[in-house]
Design an enzyme around this catalytic site. Structure first.
Site, PDB file in Angstrom:
ATOM      1  N   LYS A  54      12.396  -5.468   8.432  1.00 44.75           N
ATOM      2  CA  LYS A  54      12.183  -5.325   6.985  1.00 44.75           C
ATOM      3  C   LYS A  54      13.408  -5.820   6.223  1.00 44.75           C
ATOM      4  O   LYS A  54      13.290  -6.505   5.213  1.00 44.75           O
ATOM      5  CB  LYS A  54      11.907  -3.865   6.627  1.00 44.75           C
ATOM      6  CG  LYS A  54      10.500  -3.419   6.993  1.00 44.75           C
ATOM      7  CD  LYS A  54      10.354  -1.904   6.891  1.00 44.75           C
ATOM      8  CE  LYS A  54       9.002  -1.460   7.420  1.00 44.75           C
ATOM      9  NZ  LYS A  54       8.911  -0.019   7.646  1.00 44.75           N
ATOM     10  N   GLN A  98      11.573   5.554   6.442  1.00 49.07           N
ATOM     11  CA  GLN A  98      10.845   5.165   7.651  1.00 49.07           C
ATOM     12  C   GLN A  98      10.241   6.391   8.337  1.00 49.07           C
ATOM     13  O   GLN A  98      10.937   7.366   8.612  1.00 49.07           O
ATOM     14  CB  GLN A  98      11.808   4.430   8.611  1.00 49.07           C
ATOM     15  CG  GLN A  98      11.163   3.919   9.881  1.00 49.07           C
ATOM     16  CD  GLN A  98      10.157   2.799   9.631  1.00 49.07           C
ATOM     17  OE1 GLN A  98      10.382   1.907   8.809  1.00 49.07           O
ATOM     18  NE2 GLN A  98       9.028   2.860  10.314  1.00 49.07           N
ATOM     19  N   ASP A 121       5.978   2.072  -0.428  1.00 46.59           N
ATOM     20  CA  ASP A 121       5.023   2.333   0.659  1.00 46.59           C
ATOM     21  C   ASP A 121       3.668   2.764   0.083  1.00 46.59           C
ATOM     22  O   ASP A 121       2.655   2.737   0.788  1.00 46.59           O
ATOM     23  CB  ASP A 121       5.546   3.479   1.555  1.00 46.59           C
ATOM     24  CG  ASP A 121       6.075   2.965   2.885  1.00 46.59           C
ATOM     25  OD1 ASP A 121       5.691   1.849   3.280  1.00 46.59           O
ATOM     26  OD2 ASP A 121       6.856   3.690   3.524  1.00 46.59           O
TER      27      ASP A 121
END
Ligand code: NAP
Length: 288
Positions: A54, A98, A121
């Site tokens: 990422k 995460q 997200d």
């Protein structure tokens, strides 16, 4: 194989290039690049690889990439304090914590602590509610990537039969909401679903997001269907090595399907590209 292979890598590359162009416009307008900050708790090797990928993709798109690594035993309060600091940092447009988090930390609490405007997200209940009610917001990356692939292939999907297998908050439920918003007739299957084969046989569009290798048998697939395999399952090979495989029996399904994604190289690259797109979207929205 009769199905056309859906090249998620190529589609993701095109999306990443268009995000990079959008970033250049943003920099010209605001004199700064959008910033994505990733928080990694613990030392799970798979999560570390995702975070590294990422970060590299963020930099390649011309954005600012930052990373906070916290030890696995970090108290929940310390993680929440970091999220609060990132919420208040004007240089941070996107925050990604995460998952999965260590068991002593309440993931829902952490997700709810992220500013919905920076929730790239798309997991925050405010963004989930916006998606469910048809309001604009940040939408989870994996289902967004799946929809882009589906629409590129099929165009207008209104009236089509779509089956989503899996009802997680990060893939299945938002996928069903996105397909519903596009006027497909959507069935959402899960572990209690009776006669999964019969549902698969009706689906013009099949999205499998389960995490069970080869759960969907090739012979179930409707002739000409568009098959999107989100599953990422690491299986052991006889020689002791491992390989990634999907939730669908690829070879057998490819004989019947019209289009099918490979694993890897299908949905996975789209997820990261959509994360970059969400970060740029968040940056524009915050700068208005
Ligand atoms: P998850 O939270 O574990 O959810 C799995 C879902 O599958 C649940 O809704 C579960 O039903 C359902 N399920 C389990 N066994 C089933 C069965 N036998 N028949 C029908 N449904 C069944 O998983 P997730 O986070 O959504 O991820 C799913 C898969 O996608 C995993 O392999 C993951 O690694 C992969 N993934 C890939 C990407 C990518 O970028 N490519 C991104 C995210 C996830 P219940 O709700 O009834 O338990």
């Amino acid at each position: 194989m009769t199905a056309v292979l859906i090249d998620g890598k190529a589609r993701a590359l095109a999306l990443r290039e268009s995000v990079a162009a959008g970033v250049r416009e943003f920099v010209a307008a605001h004199g700064r690049a959008p910033g994505l900050t990733v928080v990694l708790v613990g030392d799970d090797p798979a999560s570390a690889v995702y975070v590294r990928n990422k970060g590299a993709a963020t930099l390649a798109a011309g954005m600012v990439s930052a990373e906070h690594r916290l030890p696995a035993h970090v108290p929940e309060a310390a993680l929440l304090a970091l999220v609060a600091a990132l919420n208040n940092d004007p240089a941070v447009d996107g925050i990604l914590v995460q998952m999965p988090l260590p068991r002593h930390i309440d993931s829902d609490k952490v997700i709810a602590a992220i500013d919905p405007a920076k929730d790239v997200d798309g997991f925050h209940p405010v963004n989930a509610g916006r998606l469910a009610t048809g309001l604009p917001g940040l939408v989870p990356c994996t289902p967004t990537g799946c929809l882009l692939l589906i629409e590129e292939i099929l165009g207008d999907i209104s009236g089509m039969e779509a089956l989503v297998i899996g009802r997680s908050n990060i893939v299945g439920k938002p996928m069903a909401a996105l397909l519903t918003a596009k006027s497909a007739t959507v069935t959402l299957a899960h572990s209690r679903t009776r006669d999964l084969a019969a549902h698969v046989a009706r689906a013009d569009i099949l999205v499998a997001a389960v995490g069970v290798p080869h759960l969907v048998k090739g012979e179930w697939v409707r002739t000409g269907a568009c098959v999107i395999d989100v599953g990422m399952n690491r299986i052991a090979l006889p020689d002791g090595k491992t390989r990634l495989t999907g939730d669908v029996e690829f070879e057998a399904a490819a004989v019947r399907a019209g289009w099918i994604t490979p694993v890897p190289g299908g949905v996975g690259p789209m997820t990261i590209a959509c994360l970059l797109a969400n970060t740029l979207k968040a940056a524009w929205a915050r700068s208005i």
